[in-house]
Design an enzyme around this catalytic site. Structure first.
Site, short mmCIF file in Angstrom:
data_model
loop_
_atom_site.label_atom_id
_atom_site.label_comp_id
_atom_site.label_asym_id
_atom_site.label_seq_id
_atom_site.Cartn_x
_atom_site.Cartn_y
_atom_site.Cartn_z
N LEU A 263 0.84 -1.21 0.00
CA LEU A 263 0.00 0.00 0.00
C LEU A 263 0.87 1.26 0.00
CD1 LEU A 263 -3.03 -0.50 2.40
CD2 LEU A 263 -2.97 -0.18 -0.07
N TYR B 270 -2.64 -11.10 14.79
CA TYR B 270 -2.58 -9.90 13.95
C TYR B 270 -3.87 -9.08 14.13
CZ TYR B 270 -3.24 -7.23 9.61
OH TYR B 270 -3.52 -6.25 8.69
N ASP C 33 10.31 3.44 6.58
CA ASP C 33 10.15 1.98 6.64
C ASP C 33 11.44 1.42 7.21
OD1 ASP C 33 9.56 -0.85 5.93
OD2 ASP C 33 8.01 0.03 4.67
N LEU D 179 0.83 3.17 7.84
CA LEU D 179 0.68 1.89 7.15
C LEU D 179 1.71 0.88 7.64
CD1 LEU D 179 0.40 3.27 3.48
CD2 LEU D 179 -1.49 2.63 4.99
N LYS E 44 -4.64 -5.21 15.83
CA LYS E 44 -5.40 -4.09 15.25
C LYS E 44 -6.50 -3.65 16.22
CE LYS E 44 -3.19 -3.74 11.29
NZ LYS E 44 -2.38 -2.57 10.95
N HIS F 95 -9.56 -7.92 9.82
CA HIS F 95 -9.29 -9.08 10.69
C HIS F 95 -9.58 -8.77 12.16
CE1 HIS F 95 -8.17 -11.46 7.32
NE2 HIS F 95 -7.48 -10.42 6.86
P1 NAI Z 1 2.94 -4.61 3.81
O1 NAI Z 1 3.34 -5.75 4.71
O2 NAI Z 1 3.18 -4.75 2.36
O3 NAI Z 1 3.68 -3.28 4.31
C1 NAI Z 1 3.94 -3.01 5.67
C2 NAI Z 1 5.26 -2.29 5.75
O4 NAI Z 1 5.56 -2.08 7.14
C3 NAI Z 1 6.43 -3.10 5.16
O5 NAI Z 1 7.09 -2.38 4.15
C4 NAI Z 1 7.32 -3.38 6.35
O6 NAI Z 1 8.72 -3.37 6.04
C5 NAI Z 1 6.95 -2.28 7.32
N1 NAI Z 1 7.25 -2.68 8.70
C6 NAI Z 1 7.08 -3.90 9.28
N2 NAI Z 1 7.57 -3.91 10.52
C7 NAI Z 1 8.06 -2.66 10.75
C8 NAI Z 1 8.71 -2.06 11.85
N3 NAI Z 1 8.97 -2.74 12.98
N4 NAI Z 1 9.08 -0.77 11.74
C9 NAI Z 1 8.85 -0.07 10.61
N5 NAI Z 1 8.23 -0.59 9.52
C10 NAI Z 1 7.85 -1.88 9.59
O7 NAI Z 1 1.40 -4.31 4.11
P2 NAI Z 1 0.38 -3.48 3.20
O8 NAI Z 1 -0.46 -4.43 2.46
O9 NAI Z 1 1.08 -2.42 2.49
O10 NAI Z 1 -0.56 -2.85 4.33
C11 NAI Z 1 -0.26 -1.61 4.93
C12 NAI Z 1 -1.04 -1.49 6.24
O11 NAI Z 1 -2.42 -1.66 5.98
C13 NAI Z 1 -0.66 -2.56 7.28
O12 NAI Z 1 -0.69 -1.96 8.55
C14 NAI Z 1 -1.77 -3.58 7.15
O13 NAI Z 1 -1.98 -4.25 8.39
C15 NAI Z 1 -2.94 -2.71 6.78
N6 NAI Z 1 -3.93 -3.43 5.99
C16 NAI Z 1 -3.69 -3.72 4.68
C17 NAI Z 1 -4.62 -4.39 3.93
C18 NAI Z 1 -4.43 -4.64 2.47
O14 NAI Z 1 -5.34 -5.18 1.85
N7 NAI Z 1 -3.30 -4.28 1.87
C19 NAI Z 1 -5.87 -4.87 4.54
C20 NAI Z 1 -6.02 -4.52 5.93
C21 NAI Z 1 -5.08 -3.82 6.61
C1 15L Z 2 -5.14 -7.69 5.78
O1 15L Z 2 -5.29 -7.21 6.90
C2 15L Z 2 -3.79 -7.90 5.21
O2 15L Z 2 -2.89 -6.90 5.61
C3 15L Z 2 -3.79 -8.01 3.71
O3 15L Z 2 -2.53 -8.56 3.31
C4 15L Z 2 -4.94 -8.85 3.16
O4 15L Z 2 -4.71 -10.17 3.47
C5 15L Z 2 -6.25 -8.36 3.73
O5 15L Z 2 -6.24 -8.16 5.13
C6 15L Z 2 -7.43 -9.29 3.42
O6 15L Z 2 -8.13 -9.69 4.34
O7 15L Z 2 -7.65 -9.58 2.24
#
Ligand code: NAI
Ligand code: 15L
Length: 265
Positions: A13, A134, A32, A69, A138, A111
């Site tokens: 994202l 996880y 990051d 994020l 949240k 989730h």
């Molecule tokens: P992602 O896993 O691709 O990105 C998360 C980023 O956080 C990564 O680049 C990672 O290196 C960084 N990170 C992890 N641990 C860290 C730490 N200790 N300190 C600093 N950075 C750290 O996840 P994505 O898909 O980009 O999601 C972004 C946010 O949105 C997350 O918080 C995720 O839980 C939430 N989310 C995303 C969904 C989706 O469909 N993409 C659905 C629901 C929630």
């Molecule tokens: C999330 O919370 C995850 O971060 C993402 O990777 C997807 O798995 C999403 O939910 C989902 O439920 O599709």
């Protein structure tokens, strides 16, 4: 806005929003633990582990808004979730409190409610039913955001994102999908709103088969325009239908409801 901080800027994202939000602020501060490449002229890049309180204070100083994020985004070992999603979030809120309370958009997740069945329709007053550690992290984040609002008037948009990606890749995502464009619009509405408070918002597009009622957040003026239905024919042609009793067809959290508690070893 002068400076917008995006944590987790190297994730799926984060990479999508880095491009789309380039004109939302004079400067994007991108952070990051992974490499973020070269900074564009309007970007600052800061490597920072969210678990490091002092580094998070330096990261937040001088920012007008935060798109949070960063963190562990799937089920994982508790120690990793603890550092990034619990300690990391506490560090972020303490830093925000010390540095002028910039408005925060917190990327929460579906989730938090993963154990509801797919035939149940929810609004934001329904009790949480997290589907793993996880999801629990949240729920913690949502409670932390609420506490900082009640105690310190720190504003946060708690966005329970469904599945934000290029396009839905399974049948469940016909309900949970949110397009990048709709998320971009939502971020604009959140950071432009004269008053925000601490609403919970379902991060989902205008999908015919969505499960979540966003009427409590209608004051924001966010009107998602995309609809996962346009991908149904492609899905039906390429993805086999799951067994109706399989978790991915039964629960809102899909496969996450079946994840184990990961061992630390
Ligand atoms: P992602 O896993 O691709 O990105 C998360 C980023 O956080 C990564 O680049 C990672 O290196 C960084 N990170 C992890 N641990 C860290 C730490 N200790 N300190 C600093 N950075 C750290 O996840 P994505 O898909 O980009 O999601 C972004 C946010 O949105 C997350 O918080 C995720 O839980 C939430 N989310 C995303 C969904 C989706 O469909 N993409 C659905 C629901 C929630
Ligand atoms: C999330 O919370 C995850 O971060 C993402 O990777 C997807 O798995 C999403 O939910 C989902 O439920 O599709």
């Amino acid at each position: 806005m002068r400076r917008l901080l995006i944590t987790g800027a190297g994730g799926g994202l984060g990479r999508a929003m880095r491009k789309r939000l380039a004109s939302m602020a004079e400067t994007l501060r991108l952070s990051d633990i992974v490499d973020l490449g070269e900074a564009a002229p309007n970007e600052e890049i800061v490597t920072c582990d969210l678990g490091d309180a002092e580094a998070v204070h330096r990261l937040v100083e001088g920012c007008d808004a935060i798109l949070h994020l960063g963190g562990i985004s799937v089920e994982d070992k508790f120690s990793k979730i603890l550092n990034a999603n619990l300690l990391g979030l506490y560090n972020l809120y303490e830093a925000a409190r010390a540095h002028g309370k910039p408005r925060i958009l917190f990327a929460s997740s579906n989730h938090t409610v993963g154990f509801y069945r797919q035939d149940e329709h929810l609004d934001v007053t329904d009790p949480m039913k997290p589907d793993g550690l996880y999801g629990v992290s949240k729920c913690f984040g949502e409670a932390l955001a609420r506490m900082y609002f009640e105690k310190f008037e720190q504003e946060t948009a708690i966005v329970r994102i469904g599945s934000c990606m290029e396009k839905p890749t399974n049948y469940r995502m016909l309900s949970t999908w949110m397009s990048y464009d709709d998320f971009t619009d939502l971020i604009g509405c959140v950071f432009r709103a004269p008053m925000l408070g601490c609403p919970v918002i379902w991060g989902v597009s205008d999908n015919n088969s969505r499960w979540w009622d966003n009427s409590a957040a209608s004051f924001l003026g966010w009107r998602p325009k995309d609809n996962a239905e346009r991908f149904r024919a492609e899905l039906e042609a390429t993805v086999p239908r799951p067994d109706p009793d399989a978790p991915i067809a039964k629960y809102q959290g899909g496969q996450f409801t079946q994840d184990p508690i990961f061992s630390e070893n």
